[in-house]
Design an enzyme around this catalytic site. Sequence first.
Site, PDB file in Angstrom:
ATOM      1  N   TYR A  39       0.829  -1.194   0.000  1.00  0.00           N
ATOM      2  CA  TYR A  39       0.000   0.000   0.000  1.00  0.00           C
ATOM      3  C   TYR A  39       0.865   1.246   0.000  1.00  0.00           C
ATOM      4  CZ  TYR A  39       0.948   0.851   4.984  1.00  0.00           C
ATOM      5  OH  TYR A  39       1.552   1.132   6.184  1.00  0.00           O
ATOM      6  N   ARG A  58       8.500   4.310  -4.178  1.00  0.00           N
ATOM      7  CA  ARG A  58       8.440   3.318  -3.092  1.00  0.00           C
ATOM      8  C   ARG A  58       7.414   2.245  -3.403  1.00  0.00           C
ATOM      9  NH1 ARG A  58       7.224   5.317   2.951  1.00  0.00           N
ATOM     10  NH2 ARG A  58       5.189   5.742   1.976  1.00  0.00           N
ATOM     11  N   ARG A 106      -7.221 -20.484  -2.426  1.00  0.00           N
ATOM     12  CA  ARG A 106      -6.352 -20.334  -1.272  1.00  0.00           C
ATOM     13  C   ARG A 106      -5.209 -21.344  -1.317  1.00  0.00           C
ATOM     14  NH1 ARG A 106      -4.897 -21.785   3.762  1.00  0.00           N
ATOM     15  NH2 ARG A 106      -4.524 -20.087   5.249  1.00  0.00           N
ATOM     16  N   HIS A 108      -0.820 -21.037  -0.225  1.00  0.00           N
ATOM     17  CA  HIS A 108       0.232 -20.138   0.217  1.00  0.00           C
ATOM     18  C   HIS A 108       1.172 -19.736  -0.924  1.00  0.00           C
ATOM     19  CE1 HIS A 108      -1.146 -21.362   4.174  1.00  0.00           C
ATOM     20  NE2 HIS A 108      -0.362 -20.452   4.729  1.00  0.00           N
ATOM     21  N   LYS A 154       6.422  -1.963   2.155  1.00  0.00           N
ATOM     22  CA  LYS A 154       5.206  -1.344   2.692  1.00  0.00           C
ATOM     23  C   LYS A 154       4.045  -2.312   2.482  1.00  0.00           C
ATOM     24  CE  LYS A 154       3.125   3.251   3.092  1.00  0.00           C
ATOM     25  NZ  LYS A 154       3.471   3.445   4.519  1.00  0.00           N
ATOM     26  N   GLU A 186      11.959   2.207  14.645  1.00  0.00           N
ATOM     27  CA  GLU A 186      10.993   3.228  14.237  1.00  0.00           C
ATOM     28  C   GLU A 186       9.773   3.177  15.133  1.00  0.00           C
ATOM     29  OE1 GLU A 186       9.925   2.315  10.198  1.00  0.00           O
ATOM     30  OE2 GLU A 186       9.498   0.227  10.658  1.00  0.00           O
ATOM     31  N   LEU A 210      10.880   0.983   7.628  1.00  0.00           N
ATOM     32  CA  LEU A 210      10.297   1.434   6.373  1.00  0.00           C
ATOM     33  C   LEU A 210      10.863   2.815   6.073  1.00  0.00           C
ATOM     34  CD1 LEU A 210       8.195   1.064   4.075  1.00  0.00           C
ATOM     35  CD2 LEU A 210       6.611   2.366   5.523  1.00  0.00           C
TER      36      LEU A 210
END
Length: 288
Positions: A39, A58, A106, A108, A154, A186, A210
């Site tokens: 995101y 980014r 579904r 992995h 991110k 952070e 990040l």
Amino acid sequence: MIPGMPGDSLVYLNGEFTRADQAKISVLDRGFIFGDGIYEVVPAYHGKAFRMAEHLNRLERSLAAISIPMPMDRAALTAVIEKLIAGAATKDCIVYLQITRGVYKRDHAFPAQAITPTVFGMVTPLVVPSAQQREQGVAVVSIKDERWLHCEIKSVSLLGNVLARQQAVEAGVDEVIQYRDGFLTEGSSSNIWVVRGGKLLAPPKNNLILEGIRYGLMAELAEQAGVPFEARPIPRAEVESADEVLVTSATKEVLPVTRIDGKPVGDGKPGPVYRLLRAGYDARIAAL
């Protein structure tokens, strides 16, 4: 009804602009099932995106890191963001953009066949720091960093950050400061900066943090203000004895931390380096 958000808010989903309460994704979207996506959060002031190129850079790095193809070129993505900003109820707003691997059974492992990424965007008002926060600073608490080892991505897999943020809420403070093996990393959703002897310090850009869009901006502002800047590992003792501590993010902008674990930072008031960098930050916004 969408708790906490108007249902008629403008959103973008897979090529269409619609109302938030009308947008739907599959329950088999890998972002929902696995948190398999990334995101971005792009702030806008008076209707103009702030540091758009850096946000898109980014976003591309995060997508590449988890092998999701760019779903559209930068020009098309920029157009989506700009239309969301134009449709916002207020011209100071935040565009949230999320891209997941897409819909598949579904499993992995990555899908064996090519699938179409899910692209979602929404816009919400930008709530900037209050005058009190800017002039008096904010309080934080220290916690152990227990997140995964790819914080440079991110990712929408934010459970570790959610749990960290909840510790701040329960402690009645604005943010946490996290440490891994005795060194600063952070906040729960922010970068942390230390000032010692007039020099601005930051943890190095690596997989443990990040790289916030303000990371590069703060280095630029420090250079313009004549403040020496150094990125290096910062032990906890240097944070606790700092002259100043700062916190930055898209919504926090740049704020002074004046209390850590109930103890004052420096003299307990916003310091001179903060005021220089804050003035530079405000000038960048005004120049949009």
